[in-house]
Design an enzyme around this catalytic site. Structure first.
Site, PDB file in Angstrom:
ATOM      1  N   SER A  91       2.030  40.363  30.191  1.00  0.00           N
ATOM      2  CA  SER A  91       2.119  41.079  31.458  1.00  0.00           C
ATOM      3  C   SER A  91       3.562  41.060  31.924  1.00  0.00           C
ATOM      4  CB  SER A  91       1.222  40.415  32.506  1.00  0.00           C
ATOM      5  OG  SER A  91       1.302  41.098  33.739  1.00  0.00           O
ATOM      6  N   HIS A 105       5.371  48.208  35.726  1.00  0.00           N
ATOM      7  CA  HIS A 105       4.445  47.139  35.365  1.00  0.00           C
ATOM      8  C   HIS A 105       3.760  47.525  34.062  1.00  0.00           C
ATOM      9  CE1 HIS A 105       0.028  46.263  35.304  1.00  0.00           C
ATOM     10  NE2 HIS A 105       0.470  45.014  35.378  1.00  0.00           N
ATOM     11  N   VAL A 108      -1.037  44.216  28.567  1.00  0.00           N
ATOM     12  CA  VAL A 108      -2.021  44.404  27.497  1.00  0.00           C
ATOM     13  C   VAL A 108      -2.703  43.064  27.287  1.00  0.00           C
ATOM     14  CG1 VAL A 108      -1.056  46.402  26.305  1.00  0.00           C
ATOM     15  CG2 VAL A 108      -0.162  44.134  25.776  1.00  0.00           C
ATOM     16  N   ARG A 254      -1.035  29.281  36.178  1.00  0.00           N
ATOM     17  CA  ARG A 254       0.191  28.778  36.793  1.00  0.00           C
ATOM     18  C   ARG A 254       0.652  29.737  37.885  1.00  0.00           C
ATOM     19  NH1 ARG A 254       5.799  28.820  36.039  1.00  0.00           N
ATOM     20  NH2 ARG A 254       6.777  26.811  36.482  1.00  0.00           N
TER      21      ARG A 254
END
Length: 295
Positions: A91, A105, A108, A254
């Site tokens: 990402s 942006h 996948v 995270r």
């Protein structure tokens, strides 16, 4: 069905994108931050801040797993409740410094919950001062990514993108769209994986030509102020609507990596509107679904 093949591809995609973006920056370097997930797995976040071309760019790889899915994943898929899972993906979000270069942006991903699997992803473009030829190029690359797999995929996933990246409370799209797909397994594993790869591989050819054309355009503080104001919409979407953000936070991912999509500077003004006929007002003609390739 080999999840290792998917993971190998995703790691290579992350490296390739980071290398291509790093080539624009001589004085700032991407930092690579390795992290682990409480329930298993982890990832690597590659982040560049305060660059000459890219004010902030984050390219994340994650491969997380767990014994049960968070509520954001099972609300619309009750058959997934109680299943162990693994999810992996790349990402990225890129916030350029120059307001004439669009924010973008791309994501996948592959998801597996015991015997259930699918692919998802897409890419979208968020300009501040749009150029028609740039928007058309972006959608041409989107269509090119889809065409080898069938004649209907571009229109289908373009429409899904327009619908997904829509701020209901603002009555406008986040940008000019692109592709969005999820729960994709209809071509079987190998071809569904190939479709995901095609989307990932078309991102740089779609985006970098726009960077090259616009990165040296002159701008002033008025342009930066409008960029900051519109970045506020980006924050609103990611925190209110984005399923990936919700999944990451609810699954114990995270936090710094999940929220790396936030722009470095954003602003809000009370009930502000651009002057009619201004360059800033032109953007709002683009913030609605449109058939860009019929122009």
């Amino acid at each position: 069905m080999s999840t290792q093949k998917v993971k190998d591809y995703l790691l290579l995609l992350q490296k390739n994108i980071v290398d291509k973006l790093q080539a624009y920056e001589a004085s700032q370097q991407f930092i690579a931050d390795q992290w682990s997930h409480d329930q298993g797995g982890g990832g690597q976040s590659c982040v560049l801040e305060n660059g000459t071309v890219f004010e902030k760019a984050g390219v994340n790889f994650s491969h997380v797993m767990g014994e049960s899915l968070p509520a954001s994943a099972t609300a619309s898929r009750p058959e997934l409740k109680g299943k162990s899972f693994q999810a992996m993906g790349v990402s990225l979000v890129i916030h350029p410094r120059n307001p004439f270069v669009p924010t973008t942006h791309m994501n996948v991903r592959h998801f597996q919950a015991e015997d259930i699997w699918w692919f998802g992803g897409g890419f979208d473009l968020t300009p501040y001062y749009p150029f028609n030829e740039d928007v058309i190029h972006w959608h041409q690359m989107s269509k090119q990514a889809c065409d080898p797999f069938g004649p209907d995929y571009y229109l289908r996933f373009k429409q899904w993108c327009d619908e997904y990246f829509y701020l209901k409370h603002r009555n406008e799209t986040r940008g000019i769209g692109g592709l969005f797909f999820d729960d994709f397994n209809e071509l079987g594993f190998e071809q569904s994986f190939a479709f995901m790869q095609s989307v990932g591989d078309h991102f740089l050819p779609a985006y970098l030509p726009l960077v090259n054309k616009r990165k040296d355009t002159d701008f002033d503080q008025k342009h930066r102020d409008f960029q900051s104001y519109r970045r506020g919409r980006y924050v609103e979407f990611n925190l209110v609507y984005d399923r990936g953000t919700l999944f990451g936070l609810q699954s114990g991912g995270r936090t710094e990596s999940i929220l790396m999509s936030m722009p470095p500077v954003a602003g809000w003004r009370y009930d502000w509107k651009p002057n009619a006929g201004s360059a800033e007002a032109e953007l709002y003609d683009y913030l609605k679904p449109h058939d860009w390739l019929s122009n």
